[in-house]
Enzyme design. Structure first.
Site, short mmCIF file in Angstrom:
data_model
loop_
_atom_site.label_atom_id
_atom_site.label_comp_id
_atom_site.label_asym_id
_atom_site.label_seq_id
_atom_site.Cartn_x
_atom_site.Cartn_y
_atom_site.Cartn_z
N GLY A 505 0.84 -1.19 0.00
CA GLY A 505 0.00 0.00 0.00
C GLY A 505 0.87 1.23 0.00
N GLY A 507 1.47 4.63 2.16
CA GLY A 507 1.15 5.37 3.37
C GLY A 507 1.49 6.83 3.21
N GLY A 508 1.41 7.53 4.29
CA GLY A 508 1.58 8.97 4.27
C GLY A 508 2.93 9.41 3.74
N GLY A 510 5.20 7.42 1.90
CA GLY A 510 5.80 6.60 0.86
C GLY A 510 5.18 5.21 0.79
N PRO A 511 5.52 4.46 -0.25
CA PRO A 511 4.94 3.13 -0.43
C PRO A 511 5.51 2.10 0.55
CG PRO A 511 6.57 3.56 -2.13
CD PRO A 511 6.47 4.81 -1.32
N VAL A 512 4.72 1.05 0.78
CA VAL A 512 5.13 -0.02 1.69
C VAL A 512 5.16 -1.33 0.93
CG1 VAL A 512 4.63 -1.20 3.85
CG2 VAL A 512 3.97 1.18 3.57
N LYS A 526 9.03 0.23 4.45
CA LYS A 526 8.47 1.50 4.00
C LYS A 526 9.58 2.31 3.35
CE LYS A 526 5.30 4.89 5.18
NZ LYS A 526 4.05 4.85 5.84
N ASP A 623 -1.52 11.88 11.24
CA ASP A 623 -2.10 11.28 10.04
C ASP A 623 -2.81 9.99 10.40
OD1 ASP A 623 -2.89 11.02 7.45
OD2 ASP A 623 -0.97 10.27 6.71
#
Ligand SMILES: *[C@@H]1O[C@H](CO)[C@@H](O)[C@H](O)[C@H]1NC(C)=O
Ligand SMILES: *[C@@H]1O[C@H](CO)[C@@H](O)[C@H](O)[C@H]1NC(C)=O
Ligand SMILES: *[C@@H]1O[C@H](CO)[C@@H](O)[C@H](O)[C@H]1NC(C)=O
Ligand SMILES: *[C@@H]1O[C@H](CO)[C@@H](O)[C@H](O)[C@H]1NC(C)=O
Ligand SMILES: *[C@@H]1O[C@H](CO)[C@@H](O)[C@H](O)[C@H]1NC(C)=O
Ligand SMILES: *[C@@H]1O[C@H](CO)[C@@H](O)[C@H](O)[C@H]1NC(C)=O
Ligand SMILES: *[C@@H]1O[C@H](CO)[C@@H](O)[C@H](O)[C@H]1NC(C)=O
Length: 816
Positions: A505, A507-508, A510-512, A526, A623
């Protein structure tokens, strides 16, 4: 204050005429004449004839031998005295005791149930119990008849005061008419069976005073015979009775109902010559039944009584009340309308003589929480408390309608939780509760910190030294050992070169990616986007600090990787992904029943409280949203991405930032519009998440057709219309605890209030969730309609459209 010691002058007698003969049992055809006595085996008690005071009339009675002053504990022919000393006591072959007078025949007799009678014998026991039993009977406690079943004015050790429900036998005390006349007086002490049983003293048909109900240790209005006695109160289908026993050998204690209607505890220690009287103190007016009328508490401050209405109640007749005429009592100021009763709260009174329990009901298995819930769901319920105060309390006692006959004690009594409508909760005065909660929280935090610190230090002396160095040497040292660093090549391998098929996914920050190390360990990696405001070194320190935040409701940071431009954080992998993946999905959300949802709601609150109040680092998440709540295999929630805003945006805690990190739908108005943030911003986001969990709907995407409200506005409208339960996710059906849901919705609304100062902090939220704190009334929430959002934060609306595709975070944008 209530125990007054003094010496008794009554009950003395002039009888001690020389005794002709003493026997230790009375068989059929034997007799006891006036002047002869029957003595117990241990020589402790004696039965014979006596005359009270200056009277010349003769009574068959039991007294203690060799105690001073002479004290009679039982009288047989109390209503039919003998005129001179010609009385004779006989036992007939039917086992019936008969007191005969030469002129009038039988003037008193015992009566027995139709048990098989065989060669009966009468004994006087050392306890003072005069019994008739069959001659061959070996069972010590099998009696054809016993005087303990027919008490006069005295309760003795081992005697049951109360009911044998099966036979209908009621044992109660009846006072003497006067100190010279043992005839039945007007006062009685009885166990009342209506509601929760209680000991009540009557004057004729009227209640004079209540000793009260049993709380596991003592009768709540009276701690009881205080000297070396144990008390019990038995309530079951067969019997309801009060009993006390003297523990010490050679000590006597009796409780007498005096001719003037007061209760006295008399006590002789081993010398038997010094008697002490523990007066129960019912002489003060507060002991008069319902002295203050209904719903008010009596307080006796040394020399006069005062009455005070319960919280939420006002005097029924204010004019009389002003003139200290209190008997009309108090009435509710604002009667709770049961429709909204879930907004009611409870006010705690301590050290109280509990109200009359004749209008109460009870349950031995419920705990205090269940008790409160039960009270809230019953319109007529006005108060509740524990049935038994031992071991932290158990059982449930609930009152309906008026609360009558309470008084304040300084050194005993019980807690009472009085129901108060929400409109009364806002009134000042529960400051002491607030203060207490704050005290408890501070205490818990300090205690917790001390425990953590000491465990930390004890387990690792080396860390202790480092801790010492870190905090007490002038410059913090670089601590590479603290956070494992991963090589970029290892992570690239594990994630198959950050391939999209491993992407979990976005996230706030960057990608995970999901990664699998060679040894099989699964990780979440992350990959942080590049624009950090901080230098490398600062960033690393910051991340090392974040790694130290450990809580079961926070995702665990396992390490980091910093190589060249790349910055990565490595977390534990969560098999059940994130909350949004379940809660907004048509089918998956059925997996989250109410129990799981409530567990998630509470877990997030605990994690957030830890972030907000951890004493070393104060972290505002900034967030918080459903996609940042990860779920482990048991659906326990874990907050992710915490502390990143801090490492990215620096340590600007108390004021303002010109860069906003957050996600529309979850950020509060003051943050979106002016960049103001505080712990209360997270509280707002928490409130949104809570309402989303309850409803299974997304705040941003929800729009009710008629009112253009978002989820918050919709929840608010339902709340004000008293239809809050309609917010509930339809897949949840009937399974749930309605009061818990209502409570959650109310908490959610309180968290999304427009003004930060109207929102509770997370420690209060925790208490609210457990039902340990009174909830206040929510006002209109912030961001109530879609329009609010766009007008308040219009300058960023263009950005927001770009960024919120796929529910991405708005990582960084200018609010002005
Ligand atoms: C008994 O009589 C004496 C003298 O007549 C008197 O002083 C005393 O008070 C009387 N006692 C009681 C209990 O009435
Ligand atoms: C005994 O009888 C006499 C007269 O017959 C009466 O005055 C008295 O009250 C009686 N006593 C009892 C105890 O019944
Ligand atoms: C007791 O009183 C009765 C009358 O009530 C009388 O017949 C009897 O003789 C008296 N006995 C004594 C011993 O005085
Ligand atoms: C037992 O005797 C008392 C008077 O002493 C009487 O009131 C009661 O009714 C009697 N009970 C039975 C079962 O005979
Ligand atoms: C009661 O007394 C207080 C002052 O003592 C006064 O302010 C109040 O108006 C009085 N209330 C009534 C109903 O008389
Ligand atoms: C009584 O309750 C209503 C609504 O619940 C509220 O508007 C009103 O202010 C309350 N009155 C008092 C005296 O608290
Ligand atoms: C007491 O409460 C428990 C749990 O709520 C319930 O199962 C039980 O039936 C209740 N007992 C009585 C006597 O009402």
């Amino acid at each position: 204050m209530l125990l007054i010691w003094f010496l008794l002058i009554s009950y003395t007698t002039t009888t001690s005429t020389s005794t002709l003969r003493s026997v230790n049992h009375l068989a059929v055809s034997q007799s006891i004449r006036d002047g002869e006595t029957l003595v117990s085996a241990g020589g402790i008690t004696e039965l014979g004839f006596f005359s009270p005071g200056n009277s010349t009339r003769r009574y068959l009675a039991i007294w203690y031998t060799n105690v001073s002053p002479y004290t009679v504990v039982w009288v047989a022919n109390r209503n039919t005295p003998l005129q001179n000393n010609s009385g004779v006591l006989k036992l007939n072959e039917k086992g019936i005791l008969e007191l005969l007078s030469p002129t009038n025949g039988t003037i008193w007799s015992s009566n027995i149930s139709s048990k098989a009678v065989n060669n009966p014998v009468a004994y006087l026991l050392d306890s003072g119990n005069f019994v008739v039993k069959n001659g061959h009977e070996t069972n010590e406690n099998s009696f054809l008849w016993q005087s303990f079943d027919y008490p006069t004015d005295t309760l003795m050790s081992g005697m049951k005061l109360g009911w044998n429900i099966e036979t209908g036998l009621e044992r109660y005390l009846t006072s003497w008419k006067s100190v010279e006349d043992p005839a039945e007086g007007e006062y009685t002490s009885k166990i009342e069976l209506t509601g929760y049983p209680q000991l009540v003293r009557f004057k004729g048909p009227d209640i004079r005073t209540r000793i009260g109900s049993w709380n596991g240790l003592y009768l709540v209005g009276y701690p009881g015979p205080i000297h070396e006695t144990s008390q019990k109160f038995v309530i079951n289908e067969k019997e309801v009775y009060y009993e006390y026993d003297v523990v010490a050998r050679w000590a006597f204690s009796v409780y007498k109902l005096t001719p003037s209607g007061t209760g006295q505890s008399l006590y002789w220690s081993s010398e038997r010559t010094t008697r002490k009287i523990a007066s129960t103190g019912e002489e003060d007016q507060c002991e008069n039944y319902a002295f203050c009328g209904a719903n008010s508490i009596c307080n006796f401050d040394g020399n006069r009584p005062t009455c005070e209405c319960l919280r939420g109640y006002v005097p029924k007749s204010p004019d009389q009340w002003n003139m200290s005429v209190w008997s009309d009592g108090c009435v509710p100021r604002n009667k709770s309308n049961c429709k909204n009763s879930y907004t009611d709260g409870f006010f705690t009174y301590k050290h109280l003589k509990l109200p009359d329990t004749s209008a109460s009901r009870y349950n031995k298995t419920m705990n205090l929480d269940e008790c409160q819930r039960s009270c809230l769901t019953t319109c007529s319920c006005t108060a509740y408390t524990n049935l038994d105060i031992r071991d932290g309390g158990s059982g449930c006692l609930l009152w309906s309608n008026d609360l009558v006959d309470m008084r304040k004690f300084s050194d005993w009594g019980q807690d009472l939780f009085v129901r108060v409508p929400a409109s009364e909760l806002d009134h000042a005065g529960h400051g002491n509760i607030k203060k207490k909660i704050v005290e408890i929280i501070v205490g818990v935090i300090i205690f917790g910190f001390l425990i953590c610190a000491s465990v930390f230090i004890i387990r690792n002396p080396w860390t202790a030294r480092k801790l010492y160095n870190k905090h007490f040497k002038s410059k913090p040292r670089k601590e590479d050992g603290d956070l494992p660093t991963f090589n970029l090549s290892v992570l690239a391998n594990a994630t198959e070169n950050f391939s999209t098929k491993n992407k979990l996914g976005e996230g706030g920050f960057g990608p995970v990616y999901k990664g699998k190390l060679i040894d099989g360990q699964v990780l979440a990696v992350k990959r942080l986007s590049k624009e950090s405001g901080q230098g490398l070194e600062e960033f690393k320190n910051e991340v090392a600090l974040i790694a130290k935040l450990q809580h079961r409701n926070l995702v665990k940071l396992l390490g980091c990787c910093i190589e060249g431009e790349e910055k990565m954080l490595i977390y534990e992998y969560m098999p059940n992904q994130s909350l949004d993946y379940f809660i907004f999905d048509e089918t998956k959300r059925k997996l989250l029943d109410w129990h799981k949802r409530f567990n998630i709601i509470s877990g997030i609150a605990r994690g957030l409280l830890y972030l907000h109040q951890d004493s070393r680092l104060r972290i505002i998440h900034r967030d918080l949203k459903t996609s940042n709540i990860l779920l482990d295999a048991n659906f326990d929630p874990k907050i992710s991405d915490f502390g990143l805003a801090r490492s990215f945006l620096g340590d600007q805690f108390d004021a303002k930032t010109n860069r906003v990190a957050g996600t529309y739908g979850y950020i509060p108005p003051e943050y979106a519009a002016r960049g103001h943030f505080s712990v209360k911003s997270d509280v707002f986001s928490y409130g949104v998440i809570l309402l989303e969990i309850v409803s299974g709907k997304k705040n941003r995407e929800f729009s009710d057709p008629q009112h253009y409200n978002n989820l918050l506005g919709h929840a608010w409208r339902l709340w004000t219309e008293g239809r809050a339960l309609e917010l509930l996710d339809e897949v949840l059906g009937e399974q749930c605890t309605l009061s818990e849901i209502i409570r959650c919705i109310q908490i959610g609304l309180l968290c999304v209030q427009q003004r930060p100062e109207d929102r509770p902090d997370m420690s209060s939220v925790g208490l609210f969730l457990n039902g340990d704190k009174l909830l206040s009334k929510p006002k209109v929430p912030g961001f109530y309609t879609e329009k609010d959002v766009t007008s308040e934060a219009n300058s960023s609306s263009a950005n927001h459209k770009l960024c919120s595709v796929n529910e991405l975070s708005i990582t960084i944008l200018d609010a002005r």
